[in-house]
Design a protein around this motif. Structure first.
Motif: not given
Length: 178
Positions: A105-109, A62-63, A80-81, A43-46
Motif C-alpha cells: 500500500d505504500l507509494w515509496d517502500v 495512517f488511519s 500513533h497516527q 498496525c490497523g486496529t492493533g
C-alpha cells in the motif's frame, strides 16, 4: 478516508479475512517471542501487535479511525497516527519491527524502510509479509463477491523486489518464504 471506511466496516465484516488474519497471527507468534519491544507499521486496529504480548508495543497507522479503535481495544499499547513515509516524531529502539500487509500500500517502500533504520539496534529483526501478485486475481474475485475487504491499488511486489529494496535501505535479508 479509504482506511477509515474499512475500519468502520470491520465490526460487521463476515468475509474470508478472519481466517487469513488468524493464520498471520499464528505465524507471527511463532516468529516473535513474548516480551519484546515491538514496532508495527500499518498496525490497523492493533490486534496483531497486541497478540504478540510485547513488553513495549508501538503501533503506527495512517488511519485515524484504525488508531482510535486500537487505543480503545488495546490501551496497554502505544499508538500513533502517522504516515509510514515520515516517522520523524517517533522515538525508541525495538527488538522487532513489523510491516504486515503494509508495503504493497505504500507509494515509496524504500523511503518507509529507510525511516525505520533509526529504530534498529544490531539485534533488531524486521519482519514483513505481503501479498504475492499471484493473489491479485483471486482477491479481485473475492472483492467483487463481497468476500474480501476492498483495497487500494497495490504495488504487487515480488520477493526479489522487496529484497532489493531492503538492500538499498541498508538491511540484509536473512530468510524469505513463500
Amino acid at each position: 478516508s479509504h482506511w477509515n471506511e474499512v475500519a468502520k466496516k470491520r465490526d460487521s465484516w463476515h468475509g474470508m479475512g478472519g481466517w487469513y488474519h488468524k493464520r498471520i497471527t499464528s505465524y507471527y507468534k511463532f516468529l516473535v517471542p513474548q516480551n519484546q519491544r515491538v514496532l508495527e507499521i500499518g498496525c490497523g486496529t492493533g490486534s496483531l501487535l497486541a497478540s504478540l504480548q510485547p513488553s513495549y508495543g508501538v503501533g503506527v497507522d495512517f488511519s485515524e479511525e484504525m488508531i482510535n479503535r486500537a487505543k480503545k481495544q488495546y490501551p496497554f499499547i502505544e499508538y500513533h497516527q502517522l504516515d509510514a513515509h515520515d516517522l520523524s516524531s517517533l522515538e525508541g529502539k525495538f527488538d522487532i519491527i513489523i510491516f504486515s500487509d503494509t508495503i504493497n500500500d505504500l507509494w515509496d517502500v524504500q523511503r518507509a524502510l529507510e525511516q525505520i533504520k533509526r529504530f534498529c539496534e544490531p539485534h533488531t529483526r524486521l519482519i514483513l509479509n505481503f501479498y504475492s501478485h499471484l493473489w491479485q486475481l483471486p482477491l479481485q474475485i473475492a472483492q467483487s463477491l463481497n468476500m474480501a475487504a476492498p483495497m487500494l491499488t497495490q504495488n504487487w511486489l515480488a520477493t526479489e523486489d522487496v529484497n532489493n529494496l531492503l538492500n538499498l535501505a541498508g538491511f540484509e535479508p536473512i530468510r524469505t518464504s513463500n
